[in-house]
Design a protein around this motif. Sequence first.
Motif, PDB file in Angstrom:
ATOM      1  N   ALA A  25     -16.381 131.605  -0.675  1.00 49.33           N
ATOM      2  CA  ALA A  25     -15.705 130.258   0.117  1.00 49.33           C
ATOM      3  C   ALA A  25     -16.353 129.962   1.196  1.00 49.33           C
ATOM      4  O   ALA A  25     -16.597 130.992   1.742  1.00 49.33           O
ATOM      5  N   ARG A  26     -16.549 128.707   1.267  1.00 45.07           N
ATOM      6  CA  ARG A  26     -17.091 128.334   2.506  1.00 45.07           C
ATOM      7  C   ARG A  26     -16.002 127.971   3.607  1.00 45.07           C
ATOM      8  O   ARG A  26     -14.771 127.351   3.316  1.00 45.07           O
ATOM      9  N   VAL A  27     -15.944 128.451   4.717  1.00 46.71           N
ATOM     10  CA  VAL A  27     -14.995 128.331   5.853  1.00 46.71           C
ATOM     11  C   VAL A  27     -15.835 127.931   6.956  1.00 46.71           C
ATOM     12  O   VAL A  27     -16.698 128.539   7.530  1.00 46.71           O
ATOM     13  N   GLY A  28     -15.930 126.474   7.187  1.00 51.46           N
ATOM     14  CA  GLY A  28     -16.829 125.654   8.027  1.00 51.46           C
ATOM     15  C   GLY A  28     -18.289 125.978   7.483  1.00 51.46           C
ATOM     16  O   GLY A  28     -18.337 125.613   6.397  1.00 51.46           O
ATOM     17  N   LYS A  29     -18.931 126.617   8.323  1.00 55.55           N
ATOM     18  CA  LYS A  29     -20.399 126.817   7.977  1.00 55.55           C
ATOM     19  C   LYS A  29     -20.664 128.190   7.433  1.00 55.55           C
ATOM     20  O   LYS A  29     -21.815 128.664   7.262  1.00 55.55           O
ATOM     21  N   TYR A  30     -19.684 128.844   7.519  1.00 54.76           N
ATOM     22  CA  TYR A  30     -19.794 130.383   6.911  1.00 54.76           C
ATOM     23  C   TYR A  30     -19.253 130.675   5.468  1.00 54.76           C
ATOM     24  O   TYR A  30     -18.361 129.940   5.121  1.00 54.76           O
ATOM     25  N   LEU A  31     -19.940 131.441   4.898  1.00 57.77           N
ATOM     26  CA  LEU A  31     -19.388 132.039   3.757  1.00 57.77           C
ATOM     27  C   LEU A  31     -18.641 133.316   3.902  1.00 57.77           C
ATOM     28  O   LEU A  31     -18.673 133.958   4.674  1.00 57.77           O
ATOM     29  N   ARG A  32     -17.295 133.254   3.228  1.00 57.43           N
ATOM     30  CA  ARG A  32     -16.474 134.333   3.171  1.00 57.43           C
ATOM     31  C   ARG A  32     -15.978 134.804   1.776  1.00 57.43           C
ATOM     32  O   ARG A  32     -16.114 133.940   0.811  1.00 57.43           O
TER      33      ARG A  32
END
Length: 62
Positions: free
Chosen positions: A39-46
């Motif tokens: 999942a994308r959290v802002g510009k990050y993948l988690r």
Amino acid sequence: MSSAVTARLWTVEDVSTYLGVPVETLYTWRKRRYGPPAARVGKYLRYDPDAVRAWFLNQTTA
């Protein structure tokens, strides 16, 4: 809070270490709609650690 809510999500680097594949491989897989769900959290993948483990187990039994 439940343990699922308080559990730390994994970064791309965490998943790379767990699966033993380069970070770039994870990005390539994502573009090809392959690999563990992220999942994308802002510009990050988690990544959910349980989902990564389930995906891995599914690969080894397929």
